[in-house]
Write a protein that holds these residues in place. Sequence first.
Motif, PDB file in Angstrom:
ATOM      1  N   SER A  93       0.829  -1.214   0.000  1.00 30.93           N
ATOM      2  CA  SER A  93       0.000   0.000   0.000  1.00 30.93           C
ATOM      3  C   SER A  93       0.859   1.258   0.000  1.00 30.93           C
ATOM      4  N   ILE A  94       1.966   1.197   0.744  1.00 29.66           N
ATOM      5  CA  ILE A  94       2.899   2.321   0.812  1.00 29.66           C
ATOM      6  C   ILE A  94       4.267   1.806   0.394  1.00 29.66           C
ATOM      7  N   GLY A  95       4.722   2.221  -0.766  1.00 33.19           N
ATOM      8  CA  GLY A  95       6.027   1.800  -1.261  1.00 33.19           C
ATOM      9  C   GLY A  95       7.109   2.774  -0.841  1.00 33.19           C
ATOM     10  N   ILE A  96       8.151   2.275  -0.178  1.00 30.31           N
ATOM     11  CA  ILE A  96       9.277   3.103   0.264  1.00 30.31           C
ATOM     12  C   ILE A  96      10.512   2.568  -0.456  1.00 30.31           C
ATOM     13  N   ALA A  97      10.814   3.133  -1.607  1.00 32.21           N
ATOM     14  CA  ALA A  97      11.890   2.636  -2.467  1.00 32.21           C
ATOM     15  C   ALA A  97      13.081   3.580  -2.409  1.00 32.21           C
ATOM     16  N   VAL A  98      14.123   3.141  -1.739  1.00 38.00           N
ATOM     17  CA  VAL A  98      15.309   3.974  -1.510  1.00 38.00           C
ATOM     18  C   VAL A  98      16.372   3.616  -2.550  1.00 38.00           C
ATOM     19  N   ASP A  99      16.597   4.515  -3.489  1.00 30.20           N
ATOM     20  CA  ASP A  99      17.551   4.266  -4.573  1.00 30.20           C
ATOM     21  C   ASP A  99      18.945   4.715  -4.142  1.00 30.20           C
ATOM     22  N   VAL A 100      19.731   3.765  -3.632  1.00 24.96           N
ATOM     23  CA  VAL A 100      21.092   4.083  -3.187  1.00 24.96           C
ATOM     24  C   VAL A 100      22.134   3.811  -4.266  1.00 24.96           C
ATOM     25  N   GLY A 101      21.678   3.332  -5.434  1.00 26.16           N
ATOM     26  CA  GLY A 101      22.614   3.039  -6.507  1.00 26.16           C
ATOM     27  C   GLY A 101      23.288   1.691  -6.326  1.00 26.16           C
ATOM     28  N   PRO A 102      24.176   1.336  -7.250  1.00 20.68           N
ATOM     29  CA  PRO A 102      24.873   0.045  -7.172  1.00 20.68           C
ATOM     30  C   PRO A 102      25.733  -0.049  -5.911  1.00 20.68           C
ATOM     31  N   GLU A 103      25.896  -1.282  -5.432  1.00 23.54           N
ATOM     32  CA  GLU A 103      26.704  -1.508  -4.238  1.00 23.54           C
ATOM     33  C   GLU A 103      28.200  -1.447  -4.547  1.00 23.54           C
ATOM     34  N   PHE A 104      29.015  -1.201  -3.527  1.00 20.91           N
ATOM     35  CA  PHE A 104      30.478  -1.154  -3.695  1.00 20.91           C
ATOM     36  C   PHE A 104      30.990  -2.492  -4.217  1.00 20.91           C
ATOM     37  N   VAL A 105      30.516  -3.568  -3.604  1.00 24.11           N
ATOM     38  CA  VAL A 105      30.734  -4.911  -4.135  1.00 24.11           C
ATOM     39  C   VAL A 105      29.437  -5.290  -4.840  1.00 24.11           C
ATOM     40  N   THR A 106      29.484  -5.517  -6.131  1.00 25.24           N
ATOM     41  CA  THR A 106      28.277  -5.719  -6.929  1.00 25.24           C
ATOM     42  C   THR A 106      27.314  -6.715  -6.285  1.00 25.24           C
ATOM     43  N   GLY A 107      26.084  -6.257  -6.049  1.00 24.84           N
ATOM     44  CA  GLY A 107      25.029  -7.110  -5.524  1.00 24.84           C
ATOM     45  C   GLY A 107      25.052  -7.355  -4.034  1.00 24.84           C
ATOM     46  N   SER A 108      26.027  -6.799  -3.310  1.00 26.14           N
ATOM     47  CA  SER A 108      26.137  -7.046  -1.874  1.00 26.14           C
ATOM     48  C   SER A 108      25.234  -6.078  -1.113  1.00 26.14           C
ATOM     49  N   THR A 109      23.963  -6.422  -1.029  1.00 30.49           N
ATOM     50  CA  THR A 109      22.976  -5.500  -0.468  1.00 30.49           C
ATOM     51  C   THR A 109      23.041  -5.394   1.052  1.00 30.49           C
ATOM     52  N   ARG A 110      23.956  -6.118   1.686  1.00 35.40           N
ATOM     53  CA  ARG A 110      24.192  -5.905   3.117  1.00 35.40           C
ATOM     54  C   ARG A 110      24.873  -4.564   3.354  1.00 35.40           C
ATOM     55  N   MET A 111      25.338  -3.929   2.275  1.00 40.60           N
ATOM     56  CA  MET A 111      26.097  -2.676   2.397  1.00 40.60           C
ATOM     57  C   MET A 111      25.154  -1.472   2.336  1.00 40.60           C
ATOM     58  N   LYS A 112      25.136  -0.712   1.265  1.00 32.60           N
ATOM     59  CA  LYS A 112      24.321   0.503   1.223  1.00 32.60           C
ATOM     60  C   LYS A 112      22.833   0.219   1.385  1.00 32.60           C
ATOM     61  N   SER A 113      22.358  -0.820   0.738  1.00 31.62           N
ATOM     62  CA  SER A 113      20.934  -1.134   0.851  1.00 31.62           C
ATOM     63  C   SER A 113      20.557  -1.421   2.302  1.00 31.62           C
ATOM     64  N   GLY A 114      21.371  -2.260   2.962  1.00 33.26           N
ATOM     65  CA  GLY A 114      21.116  -2.570   4.360  1.00 33.26           C
ATOM     66  C   GLY A 114      21.194  -1.339   5.250  1.00 33.26           C
ATOM     67  N   THR A 115      22.174  -0.483   4.971  1.00 32.66           N
ATOM     68  CA  THR A 115      22.304   0.757   5.753  1.00 32.66           C
ATOM     69  C   THR A 115      21.064   1.627   5.590  1.00 32.66           C
ATOM     70  N   SER A 116      20.571   1.725   4.369  1.00 31.95           N
ATOM     71  CA  SER A 116      19.377   2.545   4.135  1.00 31.95           C
ATOM     72  C   SER A 116      18.165   1.963   4.846  1.00 31.95           C
ATOM     73  N   GLN A 117      18.054   0.633   4.852  1.00 31.56           N
ATOM     74  CA  GLN A 117      16.939  -0.001   5.547  1.00 31.56           C
ATOM     75  C   GLN A 117      16.996   0.288   7.046  1.00 31.56           C
ATOM     76  N   LYS A 118      18.198   0.215   7.611  1.00 33.06           N
ATOM     77  CA  LYS A 118      18.357   0.518   9.046  1.00 33.06           C
ATOM     78  C   LYS A 118      17.934   1.950   9.345  1.00 33.06           C
ATOM     79  N   LEU A 119      18.321   2.892   8.487  1.00 34.14           N
ATOM     80  CA  LEU A 119      17.941   4.289   8.693  1.00 34.14           C
ATOM     81  C   LEU A 119      16.428   4.459   8.632  1.00 34.14           C
ATOM     82  N   VAL A 120      15.794   3.828   7.653  1.00 36.20           N
ATOM     83  CA  VAL A 120      14.342   3.946   7.513  1.00 36.20           C
ATOM     84  C   VAL A 120      13.629   3.322   8.712  1.00 36.20           C
ATOM     85  N   LEU A 121      14.092   2.153   9.144  1.00 33.23           N
ATOM     86  CA  LEU A 121      13.484   1.503  10.303  1.00 33.23           C
ATOM     87  C   LEU A 121      13.648   2.352  11.560  1.00 33.23           C
TER      88      LEU A 121
END
Length: 270
Positions: A176-204
């Motif tokens: 119902s509510i989409g929260i899509a945080v575009d952090v761009g490609p990861e430093f290590v390709t596909g390693s979403t524990r990095m920027k993606s994970g950091t962004s999720q922690k900030l949002v939470l």
Amino acid sequence: MADFTKITEQASLHNHLEQQSTLALLQGINQEDKKVAAAVGEVIPQIEKLVDAAVERFKKGGRLFYIGAGTSGRLGILDASEIPPTFGMPFDRVIGIIAGGDGAIRKAVEFAEDNTLQAWKDLQEHNINANDVLVGIAASGTTPYVLGGIREANENGILTAGITNNPGSPLATQASIGIAVDVGPEFVTGSTRMKSGTSQKLVLNMISTALMIKIGRVKGNKMVDMQLTNTKLVDRGTRYLVEALDIDYKEAELALKKYGSVREAIAKLR
């Protein structure tokens, strides 16, 4: 499934990592990390919508659920587990669920995230209902476990939100509510524990902290309902009382231990 750009799978902007010095690696990671807070800032309107809806439901006795797999699931559990000690809330008001069960917190459970039916079964164990809010977390926005839970929740009249790092992904569009945080490609390709994970922690952090403030679990800027579970927290609570009531440290410490919380001590002594 509509086509969308899988930003989380795009090639890193940095190459030949194995040839770089330690300093260059750390500077590169830091360079990418600097992009995260700005990306989160772009989705504040969606976070605001979720928080306001959650506040409304919380005041009626509703709960906040997080579901995710892997890093995303662990981050949801982390945020949920910090609510009771920080804000004095019962442990069953903010609930984190991870694909594969609690064992997956420490060790990956193979293919757990691919089960489209399990999330709803896990949620039903908590008797999830229309007073509650369900937040799915998935960097890719395509995790079957999360999408299955969101789909069933939608069909049962439960407000849903999706935290993802791929705009236009199924999670971003089906919640119902989409929260899509575009952090761009990861430093290590596909390693979403990095920027993606950091962004999720900030949002939470933003969701749960703003929710707790809006339902009255913070006074001024202080955690007046925190659980006094160790010496550090007793000291912090004592210092809050010294400041709030203009009394000496010893008197504040005795009052805190007598009344059991900063809120109660202030109410009784003021």
